[in-house]
Design a protein around this motif. Structure first.
Motif, mmCIF file in Angstrom:
data_model
loop_
_atom_site.group_PDB
_atom_site.id
_atom_site.type_symbol
_atom_site.label_atom_id
_atom_site.label_comp_id
_atom_site.label_asym_id
_atom_site.label_seq_id
_atom_site.Cartn_x
_atom_site.Cartn_y
_atom_site.Cartn_z
ATOM 1 N N PHE A 10 0.839 -1.191 0.000
ATOM 2 C CA PHE A 10 0.000 0.000 0.000
ATOM 3 C C PHE A 10 0.874 1.241 0.000
ATOM 4 C CE2 PHE A 10 -2.332 -3.361 2.079
ATOM 5 C CZ PHE A 10 -3.583 -3.276 1.493
ATOM 6 N N ILE A 51 0.831 5.119 1.092
ATOM 7 C CA ILE A 51 0.078 5.956 2.023
ATOM 8 C C ILE A 51 0.631 7.368 1.960
ATOM 9 C CG2 ILE A 51 -0.610 6.284 4.422
ATOM 10 C CD1 ILE A 51 -0.045 3.258 4.799
ATOM 11 N N PHE A 76 -4.901 6.158 1.221
ATOM 12 C CA PHE A 76 -4.345 4.819 1.024
ATOM 13 C C PHE A 76 -4.584 4.385 -0.417
ATOM 14 C CE2 PHE A 76 -3.472 3.528 5.375
ATOM 15 C CZ PHE A 76 -4.182 4.479 6.087
#
Length: 83
Positions: A54, A56, A66
């Motif tokens: 992910f 972020i 996200f």
């Protein structure tokens, strides 16, 4: 020449004790792979959670954003990690 520490057994006994001590440790399921600062209070982080990655984005203007990066994570690499 290095003098042996009598409190730490060597040989087979040392190997068995080392294996036994590390037996109950659980591998972390969350890892910070990379983090860079874009501005004084803005950062971009690459996180791996249970095999998925992910991206972020964090800024003082609002909640973090996200972004899931599709596809399987490549094999773990060794090297420098920036904080």
């Amino acid at each position: 020449m290095k003098t042996p520490n009598p409190a730490v057994p060597g040989g087979l006994a040392g190997w068995i004790l080392a294996r036994w001590k590390n037996r109950g440790r659980v591998q972390p399921r969350l890892a910070l792979l990379e983090r860079i600062s874009l501005a004084p209070r803005q950062t971009l982080s690459l996180v791996e959670a249970e095999g998925r990655r992910f991206l972020i984005a964090i800024s003082p203007d609002g909640s973090p954003a996200f972004f899931a990066l599709d596809g399987p994570a490549p094999a773990k690499r060794s090297g420098r990690i920036s904080w």
